[in-house]
Design an enzyme around this catalytic site. Structure first.
Site, PDB file in Angstrom:
ATOM      1  N   ARG A   1       1.332   1.798   0.034  1.00 48.95           N
ATOM      2  CA  ARG A   1       1.652   1.865   1.468  1.00 48.95           C
ATOM      3  C   ARG A   1       1.324   0.524   2.147  1.00 48.95           C
ATOM      4  O   ARG A   1       2.049   0.060   3.004  1.00 48.95           O
ATOM      5  CB  ARG A   1       0.871   2.997   2.151  1.00 48.95           C
ATOM      6  CG  ARG A   1       1.171   4.375   1.579  1.00 48.95           C
ATOM      7  CD  ARG A   1       2.413   5.018   2.106  1.00 48.95           C
ATOM      8  NE  ARG A   1       2.299   5.411   3.496  1.00 48.95           N
ATOM      9  CZ  ARG A   1       3.277   6.023   4.157  1.00 48.95           C
ATOM     10  NH1 ARG A   1       4.428   6.283   3.548  1.00 48.95           N
ATOM     11  NH2 ARG A   1       3.115   6.364   5.405  1.00 48.95           N
TER      12      ARG A   1
ATOM     13  N   THR B   1       6.450   1.743   8.901  1.00 44.31           N
ATOM     14  CA  THR B   1       7.855   2.194   8.953  1.00 44.31           C
ATOM     15  C   THR B   1       8.728   1.216   9.736  1.00 44.31           C
ATOM     16  O   THR B   1       9.849   0.922   9.339  1.00 44.31           O
ATOM     17  CB  THR B   1       7.919   3.582   9.643  1.00 44.31           C
ATOM     18  OG1 THR B   1       7.038   4.460   8.946  1.00 44.31           O
ATOM     19  CG2 THR B   1       9.326   4.146   9.613  1.00 44.31           C
TER      20      THR B   1
ATOM     21  N   HIS C   1      10.755   3.377   0.584  1.00 45.58           N
ATOM     22  CA  HIS C   1       9.949   4.540   0.964  1.00 45.58           C
ATOM     23  C   HIS C   1       8.839   4.657  -0.073  1.00 45.58           C
ATOM     24  O   HIS C   1       9.043   4.330  -1.237  1.00 45.58           O
ATOM     25  CB  HIS C   1      10.808   5.813   0.925  1.00 45.58           C
ATOM     26  CG  HIS C   1       9.991   7.073   0.900  1.00 45.58           C
ATOM     27  ND1 HIS C   1       9.602   7.730   2.040  1.00 45.58           N
ATOM     28  CD2 HIS C   1       9.457   7.771  -0.143  1.00 45.58           C
ATOM     29  CE1 HIS C   1       8.863   8.780   1.701  1.00 45.58           C
ATOM     30  NE2 HIS C   1       8.768   8.832   0.387  1.00 45.58           N
TER      31      HIS C   1
ATOM     32  N   ASN D   1      14.963   0.591   6.482  1.00 43.47           N
ATOM     33  CA  ASN D   1      13.673  -0.074   6.228  1.00 43.47           C
ATOM     34  C   ASN D   1      13.392  -0.296   4.738  1.00 43.47           C
ATOM     35  O   ASN D   1      12.237  -0.379   4.330  1.00 43.47           O
ATOM     36  CB  ASN D   1      12.535   0.672   6.939  1.00 43.47           C
ATOM     37  CG  ASN D   1      12.363   2.087   6.444  1.00 43.47           C
ATOM     38  OD1 ASN D   1      13.100   2.535   5.576  1.00 43.47           O
ATOM     39  ND2 ASN D   1      11.376   2.792   6.975  1.00 43.47           N
TER      40      ASN D   1
HETATM   41  P1  CMP Z   1      10.410   6.690   5.331  1.00 44.83           P
HETATM   42  O1  CMP Z   1       9.084   6.070   5.152  1.00 44.83           O
HETATM   43  O2  CMP Z   1      11.285   6.841   4.134  1.00 44.83           O
HETATM   44  O3  CMP Z   1      10.233   8.118   6.015  1.00 44.83           O
HETATM   45  C1  CMP Z   1      11.157   8.712   6.899  1.00 44.83           C
HETATM   46  C2  CMP Z   1      12.303   7.785   7.230  1.00 44.83           C
HETATM   47  O4  CMP Z   1      13.003   8.121   8.410  1.00 44.83           O
HETATM   48  C3  CMP Z   1      11.746   6.400   7.535  1.00 44.83           C
HETATM   49  O5  CMP Z   1      11.241   5.795   6.382  1.00 44.83           O
HETATM   50  C4  CMP Z   1      12.959   5.741   8.169  1.00 44.83           C
HETATM   51  O6  CMP Z   1      13.950   5.349   7.228  1.00 44.83           O
HETATM   52  C5  CMP Z   1      13.513   6.912   8.975  1.00 44.83           C
HETATM   53  N1  CMP Z   1      13.042   6.863  10.370  1.00 44.83           N
HETATM   54  C6  CMP Z   1      11.783   7.010  10.828  1.00 44.83           C
HETATM   55  N2  CMP Z   1      11.754   6.909  12.177  1.00 44.83           N
HETATM   56  C7  CMP Z   1      13.034   6.715  12.553  1.00 44.83           C
HETATM   57  C8  CMP Z   1      13.666   6.536  13.816  1.00 44.83           C
HETATM   58  N3  CMP Z   1      12.952   6.562  14.952  1.00 44.83           N
HETATM   59  N4  CMP Z   1      14.995   6.359  13.842  1.00 44.83           N
HETATM   60  C9  CMP Z   1      15.723   6.349  12.703  1.00 44.83           C
HETATM   61  N5  CMP Z   1      15.179   6.515  11.467  1.00 44.83           N
HETATM   62  C10 CMP Z   1      13.853   6.687  11.400  1.00 44.83           C
END
Ligand code: CMP
Length: 132
Positions: A85, A91, A115, A112
Site C-alpha cells: 500500500r 487512491t 489496486h 489510478n
Molecule cells: P482501488 O484502490 O482499486 O479501489 C476502488 C477504486 O474505485 C479505486 O481504486 C479507484 O479506481 C475507484 N475510485 C475511488 N474513488 C473514486 C471516485 N471518487 N471516482 C471514481 N473512481 C473512484
C-alpha cells in the site's frame, strides 16, 4: 511471509507500463507468486469491488475496469499488505509521492493504474474472486 493481491489496471496496461510497474515491486524485493492477464466482466467487477457497489462512482469504476485487459498478481514478502500500500500510494494521485506507482502512472482518482488489497481478509476474498 505475507501475501497480497495487486491489479495492474486497464489504463496502465494500455499505456504499456506493465514492465515498469512489476520492476518497482521487484526492486523492493517482493516476490511474484502468481500472475494472470484477463478482462473483467461486469459480474466479476461487482464481486471484486462488492464493498463499493453502492457508491456513486461505481458505474464509472465498472466501465473503466471492463475497458481492457488487467494483470492480477499475488505478491509476497514481509508485511506485504502495508508495504505494498505504501509502494502504490493513496487512491488519489494528487496525494501521491512521485516515487510511488500511482505517483508515476495514475492520471486520476479512477484511472489510478493499480489496486492492492487493504487487509489480509480482503486479500483472501479478492484472490478467490480472481484466481478461485
Ligand atoms: P482501488 O484502490 O482499486 O479501489 C476502488 C477504486 O474505485 C479505486 O481504486 C479507484 O479506481 C475507484 N475510485 C475511488 N474513488 C473514486 C471516485 N471518487 N471516482 C471514481 N473512481 C473512484
Amino acid at each position: 511471509m505475507e501475501k497480497t493481491l495487486v491489479l495492474i489496471k486497464p489504463d496502465a496496461v494500455r499505456a504499456g507500463k506493465i514492465g515498469e510497474i512489476i520492476s518497482m515491486f521487484e526492486a523492493k524485493k517482493f516476490k511474484i507468486d502468481a500472475m494472470l492477464m484477463f478482462r473483467f466482466t461486469n459480474e466479476i467487477v461487482e464481486r471484486f469491488y462488492a464493498v463499493h457497489r453502492e457508491k456513486d462512482f461505481f458505474p464509472d469504476l465498472l466501465k473503466f475496469m471492463t475497458s481492457g485487459n488487467t494483470i492480477a498478481m499475488i505478491v509476497s514478502g514481509q508485511n506485504t499488505v502495508s508495504r505494498v500500500r505504501n509502494l502504490i500510494g493513496p487512491t488519489d494521485p494528487a496525494e501521491c509521492e512521485p516515487d510511488t506507482v500511482r505517483g508515476r502512472f495514475a492520471t486520476s482518482v479512477r484511472r489510478n493504474a493499480v489496486h492492492a488489497s487493504d487487509s489480509h481478509e480482503h486479500y483472501l476474498i479478492e484472490k478467490e474472486v480472481i484466481f478461485g
